[in-house]
Design a protein around this motif. Structure first.
Motif, PDB file in Angstrom:
ATOM      1  N   PHE A 155     -14.444   1.142   9.132  1.00 55.88           N
ATOM      2  CA  PHE A 155     -14.384   1.581   7.745  1.00 55.88           C
ATOM      3  C   PHE A 155     -14.452   0.565   6.661  1.00 55.88           C
ATOM      4  CE2 PHE A 155     -11.285   0.236   4.344  1.00 55.88           C
ATOM      5  CZ  PHE A 155     -10.497   1.433   4.003  1.00 55.88           C
ATOM      6  N   PHE A 156     -14.793  -0.964   7.122  1.00 55.29           N
ATOM      7  CA  PHE A 156     -15.641  -1.704   5.780  1.00 55.29           C
ATOM      8  C   PHE A 156     -16.856  -1.052   5.932  1.00 55.29           C
ATOM      9  CE2 PHE A 156     -12.567  -4.523   6.511  1.00 55.29           C
ATOM     10  CZ  PHE A 156     -11.623  -4.784   5.476  1.00 55.29           C
ATOM     11  N   TYR A 157     -17.855   0.011   6.706  1.00 55.93           N
ATOM     12  CA  TYR A 157     -19.145  -0.324   6.238  1.00 55.93           C
ATOM     13  C   TYR A 157     -18.387   1.369   5.077  1.00 55.93           C
ATOM     14  CZ  TYR A 157     -20.418  -2.670  10.465  1.00 55.93           C
ATOM     15  OH  TYR A 157     -20.593  -3.873  11.114  1.00 55.93           O
ATOM     16  N   TYR A 182      -5.756   2.508   5.843  1.00 59.49           N
ATOM     17  CA  TYR A 182      -6.148   0.951   7.110  1.00 59.49           C
ATOM     18  C   TYR A 182      -5.375  -0.059   6.905  1.00 59.49           C
ATOM     19  CZ  TYR A 182      -9.003  -2.701   7.383  1.00 59.49           C
ATOM     20  OH  TYR A 182      -9.643  -3.770   8.558  1.00 59.49           O
ATOM     21  N   LEU A 183      -4.331  -0.083   5.858  1.00 62.47           N
ATOM     22  CA  LEU A 183      -3.625  -1.615   5.870  1.00 62.47           C
ATOM     23  C   LEU A 183      -2.028  -1.555   7.013  1.00 62.47           C
ATOM     24  CD1 LEU A 183      -3.787  -2.456   2.152  1.00 62.47           C
ATOM     25  CD2 LEU A 183      -5.496  -3.208   3.778  1.00 62.47           C
ATOM     26  N   ILE A 184      -2.179  -0.209   6.859  1.00 68.56           N
ATOM     27  CA  ILE A 184      -1.130   0.366   7.795  1.00 68.56           C
ATOM     28  C   ILE A 184      -1.106   0.308   8.841  1.00 68.56           C
ATOM     29  CG2 ILE A 184       0.511   2.086   8.084  1.00 68.56           C
ATOM     30  CD1 ILE A 184       0.373   2.729   5.732  1.00 68.56           C
ATOM     31  N   LEU A 185      -2.158   0.905   8.797  1.00 67.09           N
ATOM     32  CA  LEU A 185      -3.140   1.018  10.389  1.00 67.09           C
ATOM     33  C   LEU A 185      -3.123  -0.548  11.140  1.00 67.09           C
ATOM     34  CD1 LEU A 185      -4.532   2.265  12.569  1.00 67.09           C
ATOM     35  CD2 LEU A 185      -6.459   2.108  11.585  1.00 67.09           C
ATOM     36  N   LYS A 220      -6.818   6.078  -1.024  1.00 67.00           N
ATOM     37  CA  LYS A 220      -5.570   6.159   0.054  1.00 67.00           C
ATOM     38  C   LYS A 220      -6.266   5.895   1.649  1.00 67.00           C
ATOM     39  CE  LYS A 220      -7.031  11.115   0.672  1.00 67.00           C
ATOM     40  NZ  LYS A 220      -6.282  12.802   0.531  1.00 67.00           N
ATOM     41  N   TYR A 221      -7.344   6.212   2.029  1.00 63.89           N
ATOM     42  CA  TYR A 221      -7.354   5.502   3.421  1.00 63.89           C
ATOM     43  C   TYR A 221      -7.740   4.225   2.865  1.00 63.89           C
ATOM     44  CZ  TYR A 221      -9.447  10.324   3.201  1.00 63.89           C
ATOM     45  OH  TYR A 221      -9.152  12.239   2.927  1.00 63.89           O
ATOM     46  N   SER A 266       0.665  -1.111   0.067  1.00 62.22           N
ATOM     47  CA  SER A 266       0.104   0.047  -0.289  1.00 62.22           C
ATOM     48  C   SER A 266       1.013   0.881   0.192  1.00 62.22           C
ATOM     49  CB  SER A 266      -0.847  -0.035   1.521  1.00 62.22           C
ATOM     50  OG  SER A 266      -0.234   0.562   2.294  1.00 62.22           O
ATOM     51  N   ILE A 267       2.159   1.175   0.089  1.00 59.75           N
ATOM     52  CA  ILE A 267       3.003   2.158   1.160  1.00 59.75           C
ATOM     53  C   ILE A 267       3.962   2.116  -0.697  1.00 59.75           C
ATOM     54  CG2 ILE A 267       5.092   3.245   1.584  1.00 59.75           C
ATOM     55  CD1 ILE A 267       4.337   1.735   4.014  1.00 59.75           C
ATOM     56  N   ILE A 268       4.063   1.516  -1.382  1.00 60.84           N
ATOM     57  CA  ILE A 268       4.555   1.820  -2.513  1.00 60.84           C
ATOM     58  C   ILE A 268       3.731   2.312  -3.260  1.00 60.84           C
ATOM     59  CG2 ILE A 268       6.066  -0.340  -4.751  1.00 60.84           C
ATOM     60  CD1 ILE A 268       6.262  -2.303  -2.546  1.00 60.84           C
ATOM     61  N   PHE A 269       2.747   1.832  -3.539  1.00 59.38           N
ATOM     62  CA  PHE A 269       1.464   2.684  -4.460  1.00 59.38           C
ATOM     63  C   PHE A 269       0.620   2.933  -4.258  1.00 59.38           C
ATOM     64  CE2 PHE A 269       2.359  -1.763  -5.848  1.00 59.38           C
ATOM     65  CZ  PHE A 269       2.707  -2.230  -7.297  1.00 59.38           C
ATOM     66  N   TYR A 270       0.801   4.126  -3.054  1.00 60.29           N
ATOM     67  CA  TYR A 270       0.467   5.489  -3.047  1.00 60.29           C
ATOM     68  C   TYR A 270       0.403   6.228  -3.579  1.00 60.29           C
ATOM     69  CZ  TYR A 270      -1.382   9.006   0.282  1.00 60.29           C
ATOM     70  OH  TYR A 270      -1.551   9.791   1.012  1.00 60.29           O
ATOM     71  N   ARG A 271       0.978   5.885  -4.308  1.00 60.68           N
ATOM     72  CA  ARG A 271       1.022   7.473  -4.599  1.00 60.68           C
ATOM     73  C   ARG A 271       0.062   6.623  -6.205  1.00 60.68           C
ATOM     74  NH1 ARG A 271       6.652   8.998  -8.060  1.00 60.68           N
ATOM     75  NH2 ARG A 271       5.465  10.434  -9.037  1.00 60.68           N
ATOM     76  N   ARG A 272      -0.104   5.548  -6.917  1.00 59.52           N
ATOM     77  CA  ARG A 272      -1.119   6.015  -7.855  1.00 59.52           C
ATOM     78  C   ARG A 272      -3.022   6.622  -6.964  1.00 59.52           C
ATOM     79  NH1 ARG A 272      -1.612  -0.221  -9.740  1.00 59.52           N
ATOM     80  NH2 ARG A 272       0.380  -0.177 -11.184  1.00 59.52           N
ATOM     81  N   VAL A 273      -2.901   6.400  -5.875  1.00 68.19           N
ATOM     82  CA  VAL A 273      -4.025   6.297  -5.333  1.00 68.19           C
ATOM     83  C   VAL A 273      -4.338   7.751  -4.343  1.00 68.19           C
ATOM     84  CG1 VAL A 273      -4.732   4.283  -4.920  1.00 68.19           C
ATOM     85  CG2 VAL A 273      -4.163   4.411  -3.257  1.00 68.19           C
TER      86      VAL A 273
END
Length: 215
Positions: free
Chosen positions: A78-80, A41-44, A36-37, A23-30
């Protein structure tokens, strides 16, 4: 816990770490999108899992309280939000489901044992609400004019992962008190819990790599 389950438990933690890393590597895409949230979420979740695994070596805390009052509610809410508010475009549904889930803590506090590893009532109710969104998402995907490009749809991978893990393990946590009395059934279902978690985070990683930015 068997040696196989110990290996799966270790693998689950590092699979969460892999998803956070991707998610960090592809963060620039989103970074200009609401996706981006999902990265946050994945990092958290990896950080929370790390606290759950190694935190007690550094500071005193209640692991059941940490997961039941913070980690699991954060997951469900988050999923809601991701399903109801963003994918389905129904903001009011997100607020409604979130409030219903939070209200489920009231009977849990007064009528159930709050020292469990997982609060069965809250988890069951949260999963049932999430199941509604999962079904709605499948219906949306099946009836989409872009169904042939499902492999580029981030929500396809996320929905599949959520189905395998949250919906698939619903009976395990709902009837945990009874299942744990039957060691063979418990052992098999606990292994499924770990395997499905690994698969879910792998699917989350795939969603970031293969998914379209506008999906």
């Amino acid at each position: 816990m068997t040696e196989f389950q110990r290996i799966l438990q270790e693998l689950l933690v590092w699979t969460e770490g892999l998803a956070a890393f991707i998610s960090i590597i592809f963060y620039r895409r989103v970074k200009e999108q609401y996706w981006k949230y999902f990265s946050y979420y994945l990092i958290l979740m990896f950080l929370c899992e790390s606290v759950g695994k190694w935190g007690e070596h550094f500071f005193a805390y209640s692991k059941p309280a940490f997961f039941n009052y913070f980690v699991i509610p954060a997951e469900f809410i988050f999923f809601y939000w991701l399903y109801a508010a963003k994918s389905l475009g129904r903001q009011n549904l997100f607020y409604t489901l979130s409030l219903l889930y939070l209200f489920s803590f009231i009977p849990s506090e007064y009528f159930f044992n709050t020292k469990k590893i997982i609060f069965s009532l809250n988890y069951t109710f949260g999963c049932l609400l999430l199941m509604i969104l999962v079904i709605m998402e499948y219906y949306k995907q099946i009836n989409s004019s872009d169904i042939l490009n499902f492999s580029k749809n981030r929500m396809f991978y996320i929905n599949l992962g959520v189905t395998l893990f949250y919906i698939g393990t619903l009976p395990f946590w709902t009837f945990f008190t009874y299942i744990i009395k039957y060691k063979e059934i418990y052992s098999v279902y606990f292994a499924y819990f770990l395997i499905s978690g690994i698969i879910m985070y792998l699917l989350f990683s795939i969603s970031l790599i293969w998914g379209k930015q506008n999906s």
